[in-house]
Motif scaffolding. Structure first.
Motif, mmCIF file in Angstrom:
data_model
loop_
_atom_site.group_PDB
_atom_site.id
_atom_site.type_symbol
_atom_site.label_atom_id
_atom_site.label_comp_id
_atom_site.label_asym_id
_atom_site.label_seq_id
_atom_site.Cartn_x
_atom_site.Cartn_y
_atom_site.Cartn_z
ATOM 1 N N LEU A 1 24.984 82.681 -9.760
ATOM 2 C CA LEU A 1 24.871 83.729 -8.751
ATOM 3 C C LEU A 1 24.809 83.137 -7.348
ATOM 4 O O LEU A 1 25.484 83.618 -6.424
ATOM 5 C CB LEU A 1 23.640 84.590 -9.012
ATOM 6 N N GLU B 1 23.473 92.161 -1.592
ATOM 7 C CA GLU B 1 23.523 92.479 -3.018
ATOM 8 C C GLU B 1 22.460 91.719 -3.811
ATOM 9 O O GLU B 1 22.032 92.181 -4.858
ATOM 10 C CB GLU B 1 24.900 92.159 -3.584
ATOM 11 N N VAL B 2 22.066 90.555 -3.323
ATOM 12 C CA VAL B 2 21.100 89.741 -4.067
ATOM 13 C C VAL B 2 19.705 89.779 -3.447
ATOM 14 O O VAL B 2 18.730 89.428 -4.111
ATOM 15 C CB VAL B 2 21.575 88.275 -4.207
ATOM 16 N N ARG C 1 31.697 85.297 -2.119
ATOM 17 C CA ARG C 1 32.206 86.339 -3.020
ATOM 18 C C ARG C 1 31.177 87.419 -3.305
ATOM 19 O O ARG C 1 31.507 88.508 -3.744
ATOM 20 C CB ARG C 1 32.698 85.708 -4.323
ATOM 21 N N THR C 2 29.901 87.114 -3.070
ATOM 22 C CA THR C 2 28.821 88.083 -3.244
ATOM 23 C C THR C 2 28.003 88.088 -1.956
ATOM 24 O O THR C 2 27.620 87.025 -1.460
ATOM 25 C CB THR C 2 27.913 87.694 -4.438
ATOM 26 N N THR D 1 24.822 88.762 0.641
ATOM 27 C CA THR D 1 23.377 88.568 0.540
ATOM 28 C C THR D 1 22.642 89.893 0.353
ATOM 29 O O THR D 1 21.580 89.931 -0.262
ATOM 30 C CB THR D 1 22.819 87.844 1.779
ATOM 31 N N GLU E 1 28.174 82.058 -6.161
ATOM 32 C CA GLU E 1 28.946 83.211 -5.693
ATOM 33 C C GLU E 1 28.542 83.593 -4.260
ATOM 34 O O GLU E 1 29.386 83.927 -3.438
ATOM 35 C CB GLU E 1 28.735 84.409 -6.621
ATOM 36 N N VAL E 2 27.245 83.543 -3.977
ATOM 37 C CA VAL E 2 26.756 83.872 -2.636
ATOM 38 C C VAL E 2 27.244 82.832 -1.630
ATOM 39 O O VAL E 2 27.769 83.188 -0.562
ATOM 40 C CB VAL E 2 25.212 83.973 -2.611
#
Length: 132
Positions: free
Chosen positions: A17, A30-31, A25-26, A28, A20-21
Motif C-alpha cells: 500500500l 485514501e489512506v 497511484r493511491t 494520501t 502505491e502511495v
C-alpha cells in the motif's frame, strides 16, 4: 505474551500500500482516513512507538489494540492497553486482538497484526506416573 497464538502479520500488505502511495497511484486522502473514534482511542489507549509515520513523517505512530470475542460481551469492539490485555488473557478463554497503527497528525492507519489471546488450550500436559 504467553498466550498469544494464531498470529497474522500484515506488513507485506502495508508495504504494498505504501509503495502505491509513494508511486502516486493511491492518494494520501485514501489512506489517511482514520475515524475520530480511532484517533481518540490512540490518544487514550494507544502505545507510542519509535516508528515515524510513513506518510507525513511528522510524528511517531501509535499502536492501538482492539479486542473482539463472544465471551467479552460489552467489552467487544473496544480499545485496550497492553496491561488490560494481560489481565483479560487470564480472565477469558479466547478473544481476538487487532493491532492498528495510527498517526494522530495525518490520520494514517493500518492493521499491523492480529492474534488470539486467552486461557483456552493452555492447560498443562498431565504428567505421567511411574506406573504408566
Amino acid at each position: 505474551m504467553l498466550t498469544q497464538r494464531q498470529v497474522v502479520d500484515y506488513s507485506l500488505q502495508r508495504r504494498a500500500l505504501l509503495a502505491e502511495v509513494y508511486a502516486g497511484r493511491t492518494g494520501t486522502m485514501e489512506v489517511c482516513d482514520a475515524n475520530p473514534y480511532l484517533l481518540r482511542a490512540a490518544k487514550f489507549h494507544g502505545t507510542a512507538t519509535d516508528v515515524p509515520c510513513p506518510v507525513c513523517r511528522k510524528e511517531p505512530l501509535t499502536h492501538v489494540s482492539w479486542v473482539y470475542g463472544d465471551e467479552l460481551k460489552h467489552a467487544a469492539g473496544s480499545a485496550r492497553t497492553p496491561e488490560e490485555l494481560v489481565k483479560m488473557a487470564n480472565l477469558f478463554d479466547e478473544f481476538s486482538v487487532y493491532l492498528v497503527e495510527v498517526c494522530r497528525t495525518c490520520s494514517w492507519n493500518h492493521l499491523v497484526q492480529s492474534y488470539v489471546l486467552g486461557k483456552r488450550g493452555l492447560e498443562e500436559p498431565r504428567r505421567r506416573t511411574a506406573s504408566e
